[in-house]
Design an enzyme around this catalytic site. Structure first.
Site, PDB file in Angstrom:
ATOM      1  N   CYS A   2       0.648  -1.271  -0.009  1.00  0.00           N
ATOM      2  CA  CYS A   2       0.068   0.118  -0.030  1.00  0.00           C
ATOM      3  C   CYS A   2       0.915   1.214  -0.092  1.00  0.00           C
ATOM      4  O   CYS A   2       1.903   1.466   0.434  1.00  0.00           O
ATOM      5  CB  CYS A   2      -1.115   0.099   1.282  1.00  0.00           C
ATOM      6  SG  CYS A   2      -1.963  -1.314   1.343  1.00  0.00           S
ATOM      7  N   ARG A  27       3.751   1.010  -6.479  1.00  0.00           N
ATOM      8  CA  ARG A  27       3.678   0.008  -5.468  1.00  0.00           C
ATOM      9  C   ARG A  27       2.641  -1.232  -5.779  1.00  0.00           C
ATOM     10  O   ARG A  27       2.975  -1.947  -5.108  1.00  0.00           O
ATOM     11  CB  ARG A  27       3.572   0.797  -4.150  1.00  0.00           C
ATOM     12  CG  ARG A  27       4.875   1.762  -3.845  1.00  0.00           C
ATOM     13  CD  ARG A  27       4.518   2.399  -2.406  1.00  0.00           C
ATOM     14  NE  ARG A  27       4.585   1.558  -1.401  1.00  0.00           N
ATOM     15  CZ  ARG A  27       5.671   1.196  -0.452  1.00  0.00           C
ATOM     16  NH1 ARG A  27       6.775   1.718  -0.878  1.00  0.00           N
ATOM     17  NH2 ARG A  27       5.534   0.471   0.523  1.00  0.00           N
ATOM     18  N   TRP A  73      -3.752  -2.257  -1.632  1.00  0.00           N
ATOM     19  CA  TRP A  73      -3.490  -3.296  -2.229  1.00  0.00           C
ATOM     20  C   TRP A  73      -4.307  -4.525  -1.440  1.00  0.00           C
ATOM     21  O   TRP A  73      -3.984  -4.715  -0.377  1.00  0.00           O
ATOM     22  CB  TRP A  73      -1.952  -3.773  -2.293  1.00  0.00           C
ATOM     23  CG  TRP A  73      -1.587  -4.976  -3.179  1.00  0.00           C
ATOM     24  CD1 TRP A  73      -1.484  -4.752  -4.545  1.00  0.00           C
ATOM     25  CD2 TRP A  73      -1.264  -6.231  -2.642  1.00  0.00           C
ATOM     26  NE1 TRP A  73      -0.882  -5.821  -4.945  1.00  0.00           N
ATOM     27  CE2 TRP A  73      -0.969  -6.916  -3.981  1.00  0.00           C
ATOM     28  CE3 TRP A  73      -1.128  -6.860  -1.692  1.00  0.00           C
ATOM     29  CZ2 TRP A  73      -0.191  -8.095  -3.816  1.00  0.00           C
ATOM     30  CZ3 TRP A  73      -0.614  -8.148  -1.491  1.00  0.00           C
ATOM     31  CH2 TRP A  73      -0.296  -8.767  -2.606  1.00  0.00           C
ATOM     32  N   ASN A  97      -1.034   0.672   6.357  1.00  0.00           N
ATOM     33  CA  ASN A  97       0.043  -0.629   5.566  1.00  0.00           C
ATOM     34  C   ASN A  97       0.525  -1.594   6.358  1.00  0.00           C
ATOM     35  O   ASN A  97       1.024  -1.376   7.320  1.00  0.00           O
ATOM     36  CB  ASN A  97       1.148   0.103   4.708  1.00  0.00           C
ATOM     37  CG  ASN A  97       1.918  -0.713   3.703  1.00  0.00           C
ATOM     38  OD1 ASN A  97       1.382  -1.755   3.470  1.00  0.00           O
ATOM     39  ND2 ASN A  97       3.322  -0.474   3.757  1.00  0.00           N
ATOM     40  N   GLY A  98      -0.027  -2.645   5.971  1.00  0.00           N
ATOM     41  CA  GLY A  98       0.164  -3.695   6.993  1.00  0.00           C
ATOM     42  C   GLY A  98      -0.892  -4.782   7.210  1.00  0.00           C
ATOM     43  O   GLY A  98      -2.167  -4.816   6.269  1.00  0.00           O
ATOM     44  N   GLU A 488      15.858 -16.388 -13.023  1.00  0.00           N
ATOM     45  CA  GLU A 488      15.175 -14.937 -12.987  1.00  0.00           C
ATOM     46  C   GLU A 488      14.597 -14.667 -14.277  1.00  0.00           C
ATOM     47  O   GLU A 488      13.769 -13.768 -14.267  1.00  0.00           O
ATOM     48  CB  GLU A 488      16.507 -14.225 -12.830  1.00  0.00           C
ATOM     49  CG  GLU A 488      16.499 -12.768 -12.995  1.00  0.00           C
ATOM     50  CD  GLU A 488      15.554 -12.153 -12.262  1.00  0.00           C
ATOM     51  OE1 GLU A 488      14.990 -10.780 -12.464  1.00  0.00           O
ATOM     52  OE2 GLU A 488      14.988 -12.577 -11.053  1.00  0.00           O
ATOM     53  N   LYS A 492      10.911 -12.951 -14.393  1.00  0.00           N
ATOM     54  CA  LYS A 492      10.782 -11.596 -15.019  1.00  0.00           C
ATOM     55  C   LYS A 492       9.545 -12.009 -16.248  1.00  0.00           C
ATOM     56  O   LYS A 492       8.788 -10.938 -16.441  1.00  0.00           O
ATOM     57  CB  LYS A 492      12.122 -11.293 -15.770  1.00  0.00           C
ATOM     58  CG  LYS A 492      12.323  -9.955 -16.083  1.00  0.00           C
ATOM     59  CD  LYS A 492      12.245  -9.070 -14.701  1.00  0.00           C
ATOM     60  CE  LYS A 492      13.015  -9.511 -13.729  1.00  0.00           C
ATOM     61  NZ  LYS A 492      12.860  -9.409 -12.233  1.00  0.00           N
ATOM     62  N   GLU A 495       5.792 -12.341 -14.612  1.00  0.00           N
ATOM     63  CA  GLU A 495       5.345 -11.437 -13.787  1.00  0.00           C
ATOM     64  C   GLU A 495       4.712 -10.281 -14.476  1.00  0.00           C
ATOM     65  O   GLU A 495       3.833  -9.677 -14.334  1.00  0.00           O
ATOM     66  CB  GLU A 495       6.198 -10.909 -12.709  1.00  0.00           C
ATOM     67  CG  GLU A 495       7.296 -10.277 -13.098  1.00  0.00           C
ATOM     68  CD  GLU A 495       8.214  -9.740 -11.988  1.00  0.00           C
ATOM     69  OE1 GLU A 495       7.928  -9.764 -10.804  1.00  0.00           O
ATOM     70  OE2 GLU A 495       9.254  -9.574 -12.279  1.00  0.00           O
ATOM     71  N   HIS A 511      14.401 -36.222 -16.530  1.00  0.00           N
ATOM     72  CA  HIS A 511      13.473 -36.472 -15.399  1.00  0.00           C
ATOM     73  C   HIS A 511      11.984 -35.923 -15.227  1.00  0.00           C
ATOM     74  O   HIS A 511      11.903 -35.909 -14.200  1.00  0.00           O
ATOM     75  CB  HIS A 511      14.474 -36.244 -14.324  1.00  0.00           C
ATOM     76  CG  HIS A 511      15.680 -36.915 -14.289  1.00  0.00           C
ATOM     77  ND1 HIS A 511      15.985 -38.168 -13.787  1.00  0.00           N
ATOM     78  CD2 HIS A 511      16.979 -36.553 -14.885  1.00  0.00           C
ATOM     79  CE1 HIS A 511      17.372 -38.371 -14.116  1.00  0.00           C
ATOM     80  NE2 HIS A 511      18.055 -37.406 -14.642  1.00  0.00           N
ATOM     81  N   LYS A 610       5.458  -3.671  -5.666  1.00  0.00           N
ATOM     82  CA  LYS A 610       6.705  -3.417  -5.848  1.00  0.00           C
ATOM     83  C   LYS A 610       7.479  -3.709  -4.665  1.00  0.00           C
ATOM     84  O   LYS A 610       8.516  -4.537  -4.575  1.00  0.00           O
ATOM     85  CB  LYS A 610       7.044  -2.060  -6.038  1.00  0.00           C
ATOM     86  CG  LYS A 610       8.553  -1.787  -5.930  1.00  0.00           C
ATOM     87  CD  LYS A 610       9.046  -2.466  -7.229  1.00  0.00           C
ATOM     88  CE  LYS A 610      10.650  -2.121  -7.367  1.00  0.00           C
ATOM     89  NZ  LYS A 610      11.332  -3.034  -8.468  1.00  0.00           N
TER      90      LYS A 610
END
Length: 615
Positions: A2, A27, A73, A97-98, A488, A492, A495, A511, A610
């Site tokens: 948030c 964010r 968020w 926020n939290g 990575e 990338k 997302e 395998h 973010k």
């Protein structure tokens, strides 16, 4: 997570809040709102969607000198105006926020007292609790509320009978503040303060900040005045803007040569031989970080713990440290590390990695490491952040502000930190000679022009990305350092393109993974490591034989049959140890242009934030 902004001063607070929320959009959020003192009361305006939708609801005639704003968020309750912040109860209006972990128990207690929420959020419960404790003394009420709250929080609070005053307190979730001639400002990120001041302080946990038009007073929970530690940023507002690029992510990809240089240059010293002044050599130097060579003297095990992209940088750090120092390294996802009862003692070094320095799980892992007696070293990008303050030693990257949710320059800056650390301690422990470490550092400088060469291939990356527009599944394969980099590359891509992608060690194809390779499915094959190139060629043959569309990323001097790939991306020939830099940039460009070609929001992908400051 948030976004939070608060202002009290000599400007129109509604304008300040809306500008601040716009700067915090990166964010990640699904709704927004503001609350302003006006006409003898607190007026709340909320909206679902982007800040632009909120702006349309805010009257142009609104005049207020104090207010708070928030981008939400969703965690508790769906996306709706009712669940959006700010939340009010009685004389209290606040933003948060939290996550309040015991909100349900508190809700039941408050219901017994006749208080009932109208939203589904934990934040409204916090507002109800605070109002139930408030008798005109804000400090007493906030302290009493904190004693009851469990979880993480950063609160900005208005009391209707205290006009033009904002109270703030936090545990876990970040808050920064500054006081200027224009007024006092508080935010969840320094980006929202930059237009007012480059000097700021981080609100310490369990301290109450009181913001007025002319000053900020900081006290601990015992009522003792505390002098805040003033920090300064070295970048300006333009560093947090697009500067002509279509997206922040693209801008930040192109900023990597400069970010890497800023990170390594202060830690590399040039010397001349006493016998021959023309014979220059380089040595890594961590004097500016106050990291002593003795840090590694008694270490017999290293644990790297982080989340997401930072964890992938840690995978590369593991390869470097084990190869150069011959010390065993494990890499743990921070969200798992803290719950698995890790084996740690005083001879263990725990390295945490976090761009923001506020990642909740990584911070919890750091605290656990301290409790168990380990030495700690953190690699972070934000000065004064929680992880930086609580670590024994800190290596600051100098990537500058990273606005796009998908990390690019922060990742390569974190890689640079691991390279410099590995070179310094390998030299200090006698694992590398002066000439060897000097040659390594020269090659490290060489990655900067090599990355610039990769960036010149933008048109080719666009061409490849057009072939991926309608792809639903994609695989990355690699060996050695390329296997770590494949992880990575996969995150990338997924997302920001929403393409399902997976990364596999190429040797594991037989395998199980080969069963997923079907006609036309894209496979990105990383083949930059010369010692396993022949093995990678065999793996490319395996997927090619099953109809895969192969995109090969390799060095310009690698000999690979043309029939084994549909596209070949050549990166400048470097020593294997440094190939991850240029290959990483190639993967970033593929992800970026694929997302853009699919018409998606590159900078703010769905459901993601973010800075993850809650579990």
């Amino acid at each position: 997570m948030c976004g939070i902004i608060g202002f009290t001063g000599h400007l129109n607070s509604a304008e300040v809040l809306l500008k601040g929320l716009g700067e915090l959009e990166y964010r990640g959020y699904d709704s927004a709102g503001i609350a302003c003192f006006m006409d003898g009361g607190i007026h709340v305006i909320k909206s679902v969607g982007k800040v632009a939708a909120l702006k349309e609801k805010v009257p142009a005639t609104i005049t207020s000198s104090c207010g708070i704003g928030h981008t939400r968020w969703a965690t508790h309750g769906g996306v709706s105006e009712v669940n959006a912040h700010p939340h009010s109860c009685g004389k209290v209006t606040l933003i948060h926020n939290g996550i309040i972990e015991n909100y349900h128990e508190l809700e039941n207690e408050l219901k017994n007292g006749g208080r009932h929420p109208i939203s589904q959020t934990d934040t409204e419960i916090a507002a109800m609790l605070l109002d139930s404790l408030y008798d005109g003394d804000a400090y007493k009420a906030i302290k009493a509320a904190v004693d009851k709250l469990e979880g993480a929080y950063g609160f900005c609070i208005l009391f209707s009978d205290q006009p033009d005053v904002i109270y703030c307190i936090r545990k876990g979730s970040p808050l920064v503040a500054c006081s200027t001639e224009q007024g006092s400002v508080v935010a969840s990120d320094m980006v929202a303060l930059l237009r007012y001041s480059k000097d700021y302080f981080v609100l310490p946990e369990f301290h109450i900040a009181k913001l007025t038009k002319t000053s900020i007073t900081l006290t601990d929970l015992n009522g003792e005045l505390v002098e805040p530690e003033i920090l300064s940023v070295t970048w300006d507002m333009s560093a947090a803007q697009k500067n002509g690029f279509k997206h922040y992510m693209l801008k930040e990809i192109y900023e990597q040569p400069e970010a890497i240089t800023r990170t390594i240059a202060p830690r590399i010293k040039k010397y001349s031989s006493e016998d021959d002044f023309k014979n220059e050599y380089f040595l890594p130097d961590l004097t500016c970080d106050h990291i002593p060579d003795s840090l590694f003297s008694d270490v017999n095990r290293i644990i790297i713990t982080a989340c997401g992209t930072a964890m992938h940088a840690g995978l590369m750090g593991k390869v470097l440290i084990e190869r150069l120092l011959r010390i065993p390294v494990t890499v743990d996802i921070a969200s798992e590390f803290r719950y698995q009862n890790p084996i740690i003692d005083q001879n263990t070094l725990v390295i945490t990695v976090s761009q923001s320095g506020e990642t909740a799980d990584t911070l919890a892992a750091l605290r656990l490491a301290h409790e168990m007696g380990a030495k700690t070293l953190s690699i972070v990008n934000v000065k004064g952040s929680a992880i930086a303050r609580e670590s024994d030693y800190v290596f600051y990257t100098h990537a500058g502000p990273e606005i796009a949710v998908a990390s690019t320059k922060a990742y390569t800056a974190q890689l640079s930190a691991f390279y410099v650390l590995a070179f310094r301690f390998a030299y200090a422990k006698g694992c590398l000679t002066k000439n060897e470490v000097s040659n390594y550092l020269k090659q490290l400088y060489g990655v900067v022009p090599a990355i610039e060469e990769v960036l010149k291939q933008a048109d080719y990356f666009k061409k490849i990305s057009k072939e991926l527009i309608y792809t639903e599944n994609l695989f990355f394969i690699g060996r050695g350092m390329d296997s770590a980099l494949a992880c990575e590359g996969s995150i990338k891509l997924k997302e920001i393109t929403y393409i399902h992608s997976e990364a596999y060690a190429a040797g594991e194809l037989k395998h199980g993974t080969l069963s997923l390779i079907t006609e036309g499915i894209p496979v990105i094959a990383l083949a930059t490591q010369s010692n396993v190139l022949s093995k990678m060629v065999s793996n490319m043959k395996e997927v090619r034989a099953r109809g895969a569309m192969v995109i090969c990323i390799t060095t310009a001097d690698a000999v690979i049959e043309n029939s084994l790939y549909d596209f070949r991306i050549d990166i400048p020939a470097t020593k294997d140890l440094f190939a991850p830099y240029t290959a990483a940039v190639a993967l970033q460009m593929i992800a970026y242009y694929t997302s853009a070609a699919r018409g998606l929001d590159v900078d703010q992908p769905r459901h993601l934030a973010k800075s993850v400051t809650v579990e």
